[in-house]
Design a protein around this motif. Structure first.
Motif, PDB file in Angstrom:
ATOM      1  N   LEU A  36       0.837  -1.204   0.000  1.00 52.86           N
ATOM      2  CA  LEU A  36       0.000   0.000   0.000  1.00 52.86           C
ATOM      3  C   LEU A  36       0.875   1.258   0.000  1.00 52.86           C
ATOM      4  N   PHE A  37       1.951   1.219   0.788  1.00 48.86           N
ATOM      5  CA  PHE A  37       2.878   2.346   0.864  1.00 48.86           C
ATOM      6  C   PHE A  37       3.557   2.579  -0.492  1.00 48.86           C
ATOM      7  N   LEU A  38       3.999   1.491  -1.130  1.00 45.01           N
ATOM      8  CA  LEU A  38       4.655   1.630  -2.439  1.00 45.01           C
ATOM      9  C   LEU A  38       3.681   2.144  -3.500  1.00 45.01           C
ATOM     10  N   ASN A  54       9.461  -1.830  -9.119  1.00 41.06           N
ATOM     11  CA  ASN A  54      10.152  -3.118  -9.000  1.00 41.06           C
ATOM     12  C   ASN A  54       9.954  -3.735  -7.614  1.00 41.06           C
ATOM     13  N   LEU A  55      10.086  -2.894  -6.578  1.00 39.45           N
ATOM     14  CA  LEU A  55       9.889  -3.404  -5.213  1.00 39.45           C
ATOM     15  C   LEU A  55       8.437  -3.834  -4.999  1.00 39.45           C
ATOM     16  N   MET A  56       7.530  -3.079  -5.616  1.00 30.99           N
ATOM     17  CA  MET A  56       6.106  -3.396  -5.483  1.00 30.99           C
ATOM     18  C   MET A  56       5.829  -4.789  -6.059  1.00 30.99           C
ATOM     19  N   ILE A  57       6.415  -5.062  -7.213  1.00 32.53           N
ATOM     20  CA  ILE A  57       6.209  -6.370  -7.843  1.00 32.53           C
ATOM     21  C   ILE A  57       6.876  -7.461  -7.004  1.00 32.53           C
ATOM     22  N   ALA A  58       8.087  -7.181  -6.506  1.00 36.18           N
ATOM     23  CA  ALA A  58       8.794  -8.175  -5.683  1.00 36.18           C
ATOM     24  C   ALA A  58       7.991  -8.496  -4.421  1.00 36.18           C
ATOM     25  N   ILE A  59       7.488  -7.444  -3.755  1.00 33.14           N
ATOM     26  CA  ILE A  59       6.727  -7.682  -2.517  1.00 33.14           C
ATOM     27  C   ILE A  59       5.377  -8.335  -2.840  1.00 33.14           C
ATOM     28  N   ALA A  60       4.815  -8.003  -4.012  1.00 32.45           N
ATOM     29  CA  ALA A  60       3.561  -8.652  -4.427  1.00 32.45           C
ATOM     30  C   ALA A  60       3.787 -10.153  -4.593  1.00 32.45           C
TER      31      ALA A  60
END
Lengths: 358, 111
Positions: free
Chosen positions: A42-44, A92-98
Motif C-alpha cells: 500500500l505504501f509503495l 520493482n519493489l512493489m512487484i517483488a513484494i507482491a
C-alpha cells in the motif's frame, strides 16, 4: 485558541475511527511478519501515485517526443532523475513484494473460507500490478522498450480464438508503432491505476471485515495447548510496526534510486533488427525461460502455443485454488497444496535466475 | 468567538482577492493577446541554421553519476529515518507495556 483536534473530531469523527482501530485486533504469532507485506504494498502504491503525476508533468506521450522528454526529465528537470528512479524502483519493489505476499498467502492457506473473495481480488491486483510494470517499461520508447513491446504484444497472439484480437487491441494496428505507445500510456496512467484502486478498495475492506487469517498450524497448536491466542490492537501496535517498515522501505527505495538510477537505452531505429538476447524485465523472466525451453512441437501443438496455454491453465488453477483445496476449506492441513506452493516458489526463483544469468 | 477570530483574516484575504479579480479580470479578458500569431524571429530557419544540439545519452549518463552531494543527501536521509525509527520504537515499547498491563483490553490495571 481553537482546539484543532476537537474541531476536526467534530467534523470527521476521528475518535470513532480510532476507537474502531483500537478494537480491531491483529493476531500475533511466529508468522505475523507476513502480515506486513500488505501495508508495504500500500505504501509503495502511494509512492507511485505521488511520483507518477510528477513525471506526467514533463513526459510527452508521442513516438517522436517520448524519448526526448525522458532525456529532459533525467538531465534538465530538477531532481527529475531522482523522481524517475524512485518511480522505477518503487514499481520493482512493489512487484517483488507482491510476489512475496502471493507466495506467503498461498503457503499459509490464508485463502480459506471466508476469504475466497479476498484471494480473488488479490490475484486480480497481482495481474494488474504486473501489467502496470510492463506498460511502464515501454513508455520511454527507447530501443529496449520497443523490442519489449514487440515481444510482449506478440505473445497473446498465440492464445486460441481471441489471440489476434488482443494483439490488435494492444498494438492499435498490425505492427508496433506510435499508436501502440499511446495505448500503453493510456493503460499505464488511466485504465490500470483506476482498476487497481477499485479492486484495492474492495480488498482492503474485505481484509478489515474478515480480519487477518491465522495459519492452521498456529490455530491447531493453540487449541492443543488450550492457550488463548495472543492478539494486539491494530492501533497503535501494528500501525507503529508498519510505520517502521515503511520508513526502512523508503530509505531502501531512495538508496537504490541514488546508487542505481533508472537507465535509458538507445533511441529507436525502426530499421535496426532486434539485437540478440533481448530479455523481458525480471518479473517476466520465468515466463520467458519456460517458453525458451519449449520444444518446437509438443504433442503436435506448436511449442509456444502449448507453453502459453499451459501457463494460463496454471494461472487459472492458482486463482481458483480456494475452491480446489477442499481440505483447507474444512480447516484441515493440506500438504499437497503446500508442496505445490513450495515447488512453484522454487521454480519461479530458479527460472528467474537462469533467465537472468544465461 | 475564537472560531471567528481565525476566520476573519481568511475572509479578509478572500474579499481582497475577490475585489482584485473583479477589477482585474475584465481588463485581462479584454486584452488582445500580443503576437499570438507571430512566429518569433529566432525560430525562422535561415541559411546555415543549425538547431541547438539536443541532449544525448552521455548527458543522461552524467545525470546518473553518483556525486558527493548525493551521498551526503543519502546519509542525512538515513540519519533522519533512524532517528524517527528510534522515537517510534520508544513509543511502541511504551504501548507494549500498556498492553500487558491491560490498558487496551479493557482490563486496565493502571487506574
Amino acid at each position: 485558541m481553537i482546539d484543532l483536534k476537537k474541531e476536526i473530531n467534530e467534523r470527521i469523527g476521528m475518535d470513532t475511527i480510532l476507537g474502531l482501530a483500537r478494537k480491531k485486533m491483529v493476531p500475533v504469532h511466529r508468522h505475523s511478519v507476513w502480515y506486513y507485506m500488505g501495508g508495504m504494498l500500500l505504501f509503495l502504491f502511494f509512492i507511485q501515485v505521488v511520483t507518477g503525476p510528477l513525471l506526467l508533468f514533463y513526459y510527452k506521450p508521442s513516438a517522436d517526443a517520448a524519448y526526448r522528454s525522458i532525456t529532459e526529465i533525467m538531465v534538465k528537470i530538477p531532481y527529475g532523475w531522482l523522481i524517475r528512479s524512485v518511480h522505477h524502483w518503487a514499481s520493482n519493489l512493489m512487484i517483488a513484494i507482491a510476489f512475496i505476499h502471493f507466495f506467503s498467502t498461498f503457503l499459509l492457506k490464508a485463502y480459506r473460507r471466508p476469504r475466497e473473495l479476498t484471494w480473488l481480488t488479490g490475484m486480480a491486483m497481482f495481474m494488474v500490478v504486473l501489467f502496470l510494470g510492463y506498460s511502464g517499461y515501454t513508455l520511454p520508447f527507447d530501443e529496449r522498450s520497443f523490442f519489449a513491446l514487440n515481444v510482449g504484444t506478440d505473445m497473446p497472439g498465440t492464445m486460441p480464438v481471441v489471440g489476434q484480437y488482443v494483439v490488435g487491441f494492444l498494438r492499435g494496428g498490425e505492427m508496433v508503432g506510435p499508436q501502440t505507445l499511446n495505448r500503453f500510456f493510456a493503460l499505464h496512467v488511466g485504465i490500470l491505476p483506476l482498476c487497481l484502486m477499485a479492486v484495492l478498495f474492495v480488498h482492503v475492506v474485505l481484509v478489515q471485515v474478515h480480519g487477518m487469517s491465522v495459519p492452521l498450524s498456529v490455530e491447531k497448536k493453540t487449541a492443543l495447548k488450550k492457550e488463548k491466542a495472543i492478539a494486539k490492537p491494530m492501533f497503535p501496535h501494528l500501525l507503529l510496526h508498519d510505520l517502521v517498515n515503511c520508513l526502512i522501505l523508503f530509505g531502501v527505495l531512495v538508496t537504490l534510486a541514488v546508487l542505481i538510477p533508472s537507465e535509458l537505452g538507445q533511441e529507436i531505429d525502426y530499421l535496426k533488427p532486434a539485437p540478440e538476447g533481448v530479455k523481458p524485465d525480471w518479473f517476466f523472466l520465468w515466463v520467458y525461460q519456460i517458453l525458451k525451453w519449449m520444444p518446437t512441437y509438443l504433442f503436435s501443438i506448436e511449442g509456444e502455443i502449448a507453453g502459453i496455454v499451459g501457463l494460463m491453465l496454471v494461472a487459472g488453477f492458482i486463482t481458483l485454488v480456494p475452491f480446489f483445496n477442499r481440505k483447507a476449506q474444512r480447516n484441515e492441513l493440506s500438504p499437497f497444496f503446500t508442496m505445490v506452493g513450495v515447488i512453484s516458489l522454487l521454480a519461479f526463483l530458479a527460472l528467474t535466475a537462469v533467465g537472468y544469468f544465461l | 468567538m475564537n472560531y471567528l477570530k481565525t476566520v476573519k483574516p481568511v475572509m479578509a484575504c478572500g474579499i481582497f482577492f475577490l475585489c482584485f479579480s473583479v477589477f482585474k479580470v475584465p481588463e485581462l479578458l479584454c486584452q488582445e493577446p500580443e503576437d499570438a500569431m507571430t512566429i518569433a524571429v529566432t525560430e525562422i530557419k535561415e541559411e546555415g541554421y543549425e538547431p541547438p544540439a539536443g541532449l544525448s545519452l552521455s548527458d543522461v549518463e552524467n545525470a546518473r553519476k553518483l556525486t558527493n552531494k548525493r551521498i551526503y543527501g543519502l546519509a542525512v536521509l538515513w540519519l533522519l529515518i533512524l532517528l524517527v525509527i528510534f522515537l517510534v520504537r520508544i513509543q511502541a515499547r511504551d504501548d507494549e507495556k500498556l498492553y500487558w498491563k491491560g490498558y487496551y483490553s479493557g482490563t486496565n490495571k493502571l487506574e
